[in-house]
Scaffold this active site. Structure first.
Site, PDB file in Angstrom:
ATOM      1  N   LYS A 155       4.342   0.450   9.642  1.00 37.78           N
ATOM      2  CA  LYS A 155       4.424   1.716   8.913  1.00 37.78           C
ATOM      3  C   LYS A 155       3.851   2.861   9.744  1.00 37.78           C
ATOM      4  CE  LYS A 155       2.988  -0.079   4.900  1.00 37.78           C
ATOM      5  NZ  LYS A 155       2.435  -0.131   3.552  1.00 37.78           N
ATOM      6  N   GLU A 163       0.873  -1.163   0.000  1.00 35.96           N
ATOM      7  CA  GLU A 163       0.000   0.000   0.000  1.00 35.96           C
ATOM      8  C   GLU A 163       0.920   1.226   0.000  1.00 35.96           C
ATOM      9  OE1 GLU A 163      -2.762   0.243   3.287  1.00 35.96           O
ATOM     10  OE2 GLU A 163      -3.571   2.143   2.527  1.00 35.96           O
ATOM     11  N   ARG A 221       5.295 -13.034   9.559  1.00 37.52           N
ATOM     12  CA  ARG A 221       5.915 -11.710   9.429  1.00 37.52           C
ATOM     13  C   ARG A 221       7.289 -11.721  10.047  1.00 37.52           C
ATOM     14  NH1 ARG A 221       2.139  -7.619   8.800  1.00 37.52           N
ATOM     15  NH2 ARG A 221       3.530  -5.922   9.323  1.00 37.52           N
TER      16      ARG A 221
HETATM   17  P1  ATP Z   1       2.609  -2.452   7.909  1.00 36.10           P
HETATM   18  O1  ATP Z   1       1.983  -3.214   9.005  1.00 36.10           O
HETATM   19  O2  ATP Z   1       4.047  -2.131   8.148  1.00 36.10           O
HETATM   20  O3  ATP Z   1       1.819  -1.255   7.471  1.00 36.10           O
HETATM   21  P2  ATP Z   1       1.447  -3.851   5.759  1.00 36.10           P
HETATM   22  O4  ATP Z   1       1.273  -5.294   5.718  1.00 36.10           O
HETATM   23  O5  ATP Z   1       0.229  -3.083   6.027  1.00 36.10           O
HETATM   24  O6  ATP Z   1       2.638  -3.475   6.701  1.00 36.10           O
HETATM   25  P3  ATP Z   1       1.676  -3.570   2.968  1.00 36.10           P
HETATM   26  O7  ATP Z   1       2.102  -2.389   2.193  1.00 36.10           O
HETATM   27  O8  ATP Z   1       0.263  -3.989   2.874  1.00 36.10           O
HETATM   28  O9  ATP Z   1       2.065  -3.264   4.451  1.00 36.10           O
HETATM   29  O10 ATP Z   1       2.626  -4.798   2.688  1.00 36.10           O
HETATM   30  C1  ATP Z   1       2.952  -5.267   1.418  1.00 36.10           C
HETATM   31  C2  ATP Z   1       3.350  -6.695   1.526  1.00 36.10           C
HETATM   32  O11 ATP Z   1       4.447  -6.850   2.418  1.00 36.10           O
HETATM   33  C3  ATP Z   1       2.226  -7.547   2.055  1.00 36.10           C
HETATM   34  O12 ATP Z   1       2.133  -8.712   1.278  1.00 36.10           O
HETATM   35  C4  ATP Z   1       2.637  -7.850   3.455  1.00 36.10           C
HETATM   36  O13 ATP Z   1       2.130  -9.067   3.881  1.00 36.10           O
HETATM   37  C5  ATP Z   1       4.161  -7.844   3.377  1.00 36.10           C
HETATM   38  N1  ATP Z   1       4.730  -7.492   4.664  1.00 36.10           N
HETATM   39  C6  ATP Z   1       4.482  -6.381   5.384  1.00 36.10           C
HETATM   40  N2  ATP Z   1       5.135  -6.410   6.553  1.00 36.10           N
HETATM   41  C7  ATP Z   1       5.831  -7.571   6.577  1.00 36.10           C
HETATM   42  C8  ATP Z   1       6.709  -8.189   7.525  1.00 36.10           C
HETATM   43  N3  ATP Z   1       7.002  -7.610   8.683  1.00 36.10           N
HETATM   44  N4  ATP Z   1       7.237  -9.391   7.206  1.00 36.10           N
HETATM   45  C9  ATP Z   1       6.956  -9.966   6.040  1.00 36.10           C
HETATM   46  N5  ATP Z   1       6.142  -9.445   5.110  1.00 36.10           N
HETATM   47  C10 ATP Z   1       5.582  -8.258   5.368  1.00 36.10           C
HETATM   48 MG    MG Z   2      -1.340  -4.210   4.380  1.00 34.52          MG
END
Ligand code: ATP
Ligand code: MG
Length: 585
Positions: free
Chosen positions: A286, A50, A276
């Site tokens: 984020k 995102e 994760r």
């Molecule tokens: P955050 O919680 O930091 O906002 P998010 O999952 O909302 O992370 P996205 O931009 O949706 O952020 O993530 C893009 C991709 O990266 C998704 O497929 C997500 O599952 C993966 N991802 C995000 N954080 C992690 C993590 N800590 N370890 C592994 N994969 C991750």
């Molecule tokens: Mg997400």
């Protein structure tokens, strides 16, 4: 004298790198089985960030996994922005994410994709669900909806609007789209099961009314699809075979499947969840990273202390090191909390072979070489790397005054001390053995200068009749260049800053995470380009700052990571003084 430092050869070779050793994990096993059974003939993955922040080390794991699988199976990987939350998203973030993915060494298939590319298709599928009696327009307020939803132990209750006719739902949904209702007045919900033990299936909202300017569609839409609804359809429209996501989406998988099972679409990707990555002594959310930036606790998303890809890059981490880290930590469904030391080790190992080695003094103490004779006391050339003669060499100039590290001198040395002491001897790296004849102190009794003499017979040879074990680094005061050096420590003092119920993660910020010192570096660094990395002998690996370093005028180096051993190798290199001042200064 100010010879240019060669560019370490490994810098350019990031794209399409050969994987070191493939690590088998459960996702590969699933893919292997799919290919063997003929369920798929190729592998298509996607990385779906995102654009509401910069990528962090957790995302790097996901990037390496998705793009890595596509590479290893000769398939494809899309970069798709999940841009369904217009208020939080910006093109700055989207641009930074693309830059980061490329910098990590990957290239997406074709054009960048956006969930918003599918807004029209998503809308049409929503009408299809309505026509099938599988979606309805609800008038409940968010509070009412929460009350109707039930809990983990109690089933939910049907909304009073659940049984509207198809015609009424279609009419209302079209009017939602046309902007007839205020924000939040109505939603479109999937009509699944309010008594499902899985709360995600209790008639989830799939569209909401929101007047927000979107970075790509502008004001064309006043209704926006929800993530769960959007994601599965976007995957299917792109022909994704394996849709990899983190474990918190496991309970959403039945919804992912339900949507695809009830619309006319041929493709049904398989959602697979993995754990994760969490790193000790930092945060990987984020929202929290954004808070550090907006509240000024760091200088920006690219502050070298941040676990963001931009931050790690600016600090001097290498894409190869980060990819190796992702390989080492593996992929599984079990908890993946990793110590920062694992990441640092990967970076250090990568830099060991590719960073040219030079000398710098970060806490200078003046040494006057009392018997220095210009013209007699010679400069010496030194290779940039003991194992890589192709990195070339430079002249290391010497002068009557030199700088050494304050820590390399002790009046009352502890046992086993191999550095300088009053009356003692030490070798200057690449140069002579010197003896400390006199210690000069200021009025407060602080040591401000050492007066030493050179043993002129020791250039490139051992002194006669005695052993001198210690070797210290130094720079010639007359020739050295001033540089700003930034030393970093962990950003937080607690291994799990966001793991405390009643304490805010900000309480654990490390007040000593950045120390800036005025240092002296060899003249060979005069024209070092931003982002070039060096080993400063015995001090660690350093990277010319990407933003503020200006070759030839303002030198700024960031400490990337410290050396484990002060002297890794080299002829004049006994295992020696430990310059690491890691924590608790
Ligand atoms: P955050 O919680 O930091 O906002 P998010 O999952 O909302 O992370 P996205 O931009 O949706 O952020 O993530 C893009 C991709 O990266 C998704 O497929 C997500 O599952 C993966 N991802 C995000 N954080 C992690 C993590 N800590 N370890 C592994 N994969 C991750
Ligand atoms: Mg997400």
């Amino acid at each position: 004298m100010s010879e240019k430092i060669p560019v370490p050869p490994a810098r350019a070779e990031t794209r399409g790198y050969p994987p070191k050793v493939l690590v088998q994990h459960f996702i590969r096993s699933l893919i292997d089985a799919d290919l063997a059974a003929g369920r798929h003939t190729t592998v298509v993955t996607r990385f779906p960030p995102e654009p509401n922040g910069y990528l962090h080390i957790g995302h790097a794991k996901s990037v390496c996994l998705n793009f890595g699988l596509a590479r290893d199976y000769q398939g494809r990987c899309n970069l798709r922005f999940d841009d369904t939350n217009p208020e939080k998203e910006s093109t700055e973030y989207a641009d930074a994410i693309q830059e980061d993915v490329r910098w990590l060494g990957f290239q997406w298939d074709g054009e960048v994709k956006w969930a918003s590319d599918y807004f029209q298709a998503l809308y049409a599928y929503a009408e299809e669900l309505i026509e099938k009696g599988l979606a309805y327009v609800d008038d409940l307020s968010p509070e009412e909806m929460r009350a109707y939803r039930g809990t983990l132990t109690e089933p939910g209750r049907d909304s009073p609007w659940r049984d509207r006719s198809v015609e009424e739902n279609l009419d209302l949904f079209r009017r939602m789209r046309a902007g007839e209702f205020p924000d939040g007045a109505k939603t479109l919900r999937a009509r699944i099961d309010m008594a499902s033990p899985n709360i995600n299936l209790r008639d989830p909202v799939i569209y909401r009314i929101k007047r927000a300017h979107h970075i790509r569609t502008g004001d064309a839409w006043v209704i926006y699809p929800m993530y769960d609804y959007t994601h599965c359809i976007s995957d299917a429209l792109e022909g994704i075979t394996h849709s990899l996501c983190t474990l918190e989406f496991e309970d959403h998988r039945p919804l992912y499947d339900w949507v695809l099972d009830h619309i006319s679409i041929d493709c049904h990707p398989q959602q697979i969840e993995f754990s994760r990555l969490e790193l000790h002594y930092t945060v990987t959310s984020k929202r929290k990273l954004n808070q550090l930036v907006t509240q000024g606790f760091v200088s920006g998303w690219d502050d070298p202390r941040m676990p963001t890809i931009h931050g790690m890059r600016r600090r001097g981490y290498t894409p190869e090191g980060i990819r190796e880290f992702a390989r080492r930590i593996g992929v599984s469904k079990s908890e993946n909390v990793v110590d920062m030391g694992v990441l640092e080790a990967c970076i250090r190992e990568d830099l060991e072979a590719k960073a040219p080695r030079v000398m710098a003094v970060i806490r200078p103490l003046k040494v006057t070489l009392t018997n220095f004779e210009a013209g007699v006391t010679a400069n010496r050339s030194a290779g940039f790397h003991p194992n890589h003669p192709e990195f070339g060499e430079r002249e290391v100039p010497i002068s009557r005054e030199i700088w050494i590290e304050q820590d390399d001198f002790a009046i009352d040395p502890p046992e086993g001390w191999q550095r300088l002491t009053p009356g003692g001897e030490v070798r200057l790296r690449y140069s002579y053995v010197i003896r400390c004849d006199e210690v000069v102190r200021d009025a407060a009794g602080r040591v401000v200068e050492l007066r030493c003499s050179i043993d002129h017979d020791t250039l490139g040879q051992n002194p006669k009749g005695r052993k001198v074990k210690g070797v210290i680094h130094w720079v010639a005061a007359e020739h050295a260049l001033a540089a700003e050096v930034r030393l970093y420590d962990r950003l937080f003092t607690d291994p799990e800053p966001d793991g405390h119920k009643d304490r805010d993660f900000l309480e654990f910020l490390n007040p000593h995470s950045l120390e800036t010192v005025q240092a002296w570096v060899e003249p060979a660094l005069r024209d070092a380009l931003p982002e070039l990395r060096y080993q400063f002998e015995r001090l660690g690996y350093f990277c010319a700052d990407r933003c503020e370093h200006q070759p030839g005028s303002r030198l700024v180096f960031n400490r990337t990571v410290m050396l484990k051993d002060s002297w890794a190798s080299g002829s004049e290199a006994p295992k020696g003084p430990h310059m690491d001042q890691q924590r608790g200064r």
